[in-house]
Write an enzyme that holds these catalytic residues in place. Structure first.
Site, PDB file in Angstrom:
ATOM      1  N   GLU A 187       0.826  -1.209   0.000  1.00 17.76           N
ATOM      2  CA  GLU A 187       0.000   0.000   0.000  1.00 17.76           C
ATOM      3  C   GLU A 187       0.857   1.255   0.000  1.00 17.76           C
ATOM      4  OE1 GLU A 187      -3.075   0.147  -0.517  1.00 17.76           O
ATOM      5  OE2 GLU A 187      -3.964  -1.749   0.101  1.00 17.76           O
ATOM      6  N   ARG A 191       0.636   3.805  -3.272  1.00 15.81           N
ATOM      7  CA  ARG A 191       0.010   5.094  -2.979  1.00 15.81           C
ATOM      8  C   ARG A 191       1.041   6.209  -2.807  1.00 15.81           C
ATOM      9  NH1 ARG A 191      -5.532   4.189  -0.196  1.00 15.81           N
ATOM     10  NH2 ARG A 191      -5.817   1.942  -0.281  1.00 15.81           N
ATOM     11  N   ASP A 319      -4.361 -10.139  -8.051  1.00 13.53           N
ATOM     12  CA  ASP A 319      -4.642  -9.301  -9.211  1.00 13.53           C
ATOM     13  C   ASP A 319      -3.458  -8.556  -9.817  1.00 13.53           C
ATOM     14  OD1 ASP A 319      -4.503  -7.749  -6.926  1.00 13.53           O
ATOM     15  OD2 ASP A 319      -6.497  -6.879  -7.113  1.00 13.53           O
ATOM     16  N   GLU A 452     -12.057  -0.289 -10.476  1.00 13.93           N
ATOM     17  CA  GLU A 452     -11.579  -1.236 -11.486  1.00 13.93           C
ATOM     18  C   GLU A 452     -12.409  -1.251 -12.771  1.00 13.93           C
ATOM     19  OE1 GLU A 452      -9.557  -1.910  -7.891  1.00 13.93           O
ATOM     20  OE2 GLU A 452     -11.744  -1.947  -8.225  1.00 13.93           O
TER      21      GLU A 452
END
Length: 583
Positions: A187, A191, A319, A452
């Protein structure tokens, strides 16, 4: 009027006498005069007739365009998948005139971003995220100002320069990474490192690069494992890394395979190869255990580098590993140095084909999850990044495979759009099940403003030119406006069936969802795919020449030589991108 002079009258008389003595020349002069007069008269007549014809054609064009727009509005409301022809765009000297509908919709998205940002600024400034209903800020990422850093490039791209400047000042003066906090390596990378590097590439302000290097240095010890597979969590102040207990001590596939873009970009911009070496070594270790179908389980042992018995999925925890295989190839200018990424990705896409099933009775294509030899008829909304990924990667194939994977991308996008259309709120749940004879059923029914599906719509619109994808995106945006917008920001839904709201405005709503919607209604040259690659948090990174040379493996690790590319233009994002030709 003044009287003419005698000399002037005498001269005209001599000219007349000259032609009277020569009748042939006089006749020739007369014929010439008549001919010229006829040509001028005929040209004027043709011009008037042409103007009348053009006027009639314009009236007919306006009438047909109005009918087309009525049909367009009707089809968008019914969800029919059909190609639509937009109004012909009149070329100007330097650009192509935009569709007024696109301009209007883009401005609406921009206004939504301004509402979200102003609400955060008012109630949660400096905190990671805003709780709009409580009207306070929360720190879920260690107090790193996640919403500010995540929003930098969105503000810049949308032309919100005053807001961007205030965010820049906060980064320069208040962003502090020396925190006794166990941060997610994944993360924090996508980010914070990604957000800072994107802001640097767009604005050229070196403060962003310096901050990106600071946080990356604090994350690097996570890769100090026996296998080179990184741990998923690290303390930012003390540099102590570990994996959470609930993974059984394993690292997570999507986490360890989703730092390549950011750390390679950081090495390119600083000239220091250490960042690139760490993340590319992790991929090298995965190549050793890469299966013939290219599908890895979600848990990898960081000590041995071996696969752990676990689920295979294109949803949560799997993913973005597959996404970064493709995008690392694109980031590397598709050169020989990055061909192994493309080969691994193509192998994985062959494996993906084995996970595709279609529902009854409507034949919605969906991506199953797999454990051992068992396929589960479940698909996360997170997996709706896949249509965009497939469309983006299809051009690297030969004609037959390119068409096959692009066609699959379109089918999956239709499924993902119907995740939204199938609920009373027209917002998608977190995941869906496909039961025989029932098509799709919401499983986990919350919606947390995820991006998404609109991400894939943006890719498919740009790569196919089919404006239907814009219509779908606009419908999704309107559903967010109706169900998620409140006076103090945007919230998710606890239940997409009842519409009950939660109390969180996720930072990725500003970083991804609104940015992808804005680009969906922008010209393809705005953050062109030819010049930029998006990380998994929608932060665009400038594609630079790949200057490193692979020199082998030393003590089991990747060895490269690396030179920092020379830069003379520090305002990378201000140069207008090449206009993409849409087929």
């Amino acid at each position: 009027m003044a009287p003419r002079s005698r000399s002037s009258n005498r001269w005209r008389f001599l000219q007349l006498a000259y032609y009277l003595k020569r009748p042939k020349r006089l006749a020739l002069l007369f014929i010439s005069f008549v001919s010229v007069s006829f040509i001028v008269w005929d040209r004027q007549t043709l011009t008037r007739e042409h103007e009348i014809e053009v006027s009639n054609l314009n009236e007919e064009l306006d009438r047909l365009q109005n009918q087309l727009q009525e049909l367009k509005n009707y089809l968008s409301n019914t969800g029919v998948n059909v190609d639509l022809i937009s109004k012909p765009k009149s070329p100007s000297k330097n650009s192509i005139q935009e569709d007024p509908i696109d301009i209007h919709r883009r401005e609406k998205v921009k206004e939504a971003m301004l509402h979200a940002w102003t609400s955060y600024e008012k109630y949660a400034w400096g905190h990671d995220e805003l709780q709009p209903q409580s009207k306070n800020g929360v720190d879920q990422f260690g107090g790193l100002g996640a919403t500010i850093v995540d929003s930098l490039d969105t503000l810049y791209i949308m032309g919100l320069h005053q807001q961007f400047q205030k965010a820049t000042e906060w980064v320069a003066n208040s962003l502090d990474f020396n925190k006794d906090y166990d941060a997610s390596v994944f993360e924090t990378t996508i980010r914070v490192v990604g957000g800072l590097l994107s802001a640097y590439d767009l604005s050229g302000n070196k403060v962003f690069l310096d901050k990106a290097r600071d946080i990356a240095d604090r994350l690097l010890p996570a890769w100090d494992t026996p296998s080179g597979i990184p741990y998923t969590t690290i303390n930012l102040a003390r540099g102590k890394a570990h994996n959470p207990g609930w993974t059984g001590g394993n690292s997570i596939l999507a986490d360890l395979g989703t730092e390549q873009l950011e750390f390679i970009a950081l090495s390119q911009r600083t000239g220091d190869p250490k960042y690139q070496k760490k993340v590319e070594n992790a991929i090298f270790q995965l190549k050793k255990i890469f299966p013939s179908d290219g599908l890895l389980p979600i848990y990898i042992n960081p000590h041995t580098g071996s696969k752990s018995h676990s689920q295979i999925t294109f949803g949560a925890m799997g993913d973005s590993f597959y996404e970064y295989l493709l995008k690392s190839w694109i980031q590397g200018n598709k050169t020989e140095a990055v061909q192994h990424y493309r080969k691994m990705w193509e192998t994985s896409m062959q494996g993906l084909l084995g996970l595709i099933r279609r529902s009854t009775p409507s034949s919605f294509a969906y991506i199953c999850e797999k454990t051992d030899d068992y396929l589960s008829d479940k698909m996360d909304e997170l997996a709706c990044f896949a249509p965009g990924m497939l469309a983006l990667g299809s051009s690297g194939y030969g004609p037959e495979d390119a068409e096959k994977f692009l066609s699959l991308a379109k089918e999956l996008a239709w499924t993902c759009y119907n995740f939204y259309q199938s609920t009373p709120t027209k917002l998608a749940g977190e995941n869906y099940y496909f039961h025989s004879g029932q098509d799709m059923t919401v499983g986990t029914s919350w919606n947390i403003l995820r991006p998404e599906t609109v991400e894939s719509l943006m890719y498919l619109w740009r790569l196919t030119g089919n404006k239907t994808y814009q219509e779908w995106g606009w419908n999704i945006f309107q559903a967010f406006e109706k169900n998620s917008r409140i006076e103090s920001g945007y919230v998710g839904l606890r239940d997409v069936n009842s519409g009950v709201k939660d109390d969180m405005m996720q930072s990725f709503f500003l970083a991804e969802t609104l940015k992808y919607l804005y680009l969906l209604f922008s010209p393809p040259s705005h953050i062109s795919f030819d010049e930029w690659v998006f990380n998994t948090e929608a932060h665009p990174l400038k594609i630079l020449p790949r200057t490193d040379t692979f020199t082998g493996f030393v003590n089991g690790e990747v060895s490269v030589s690396h030179e920092r590319p020379r830069r003379t233009d520090h305002s990378l994002g201000r140069k207008e991108g090449r206009e993409r030709i849409v087929h």
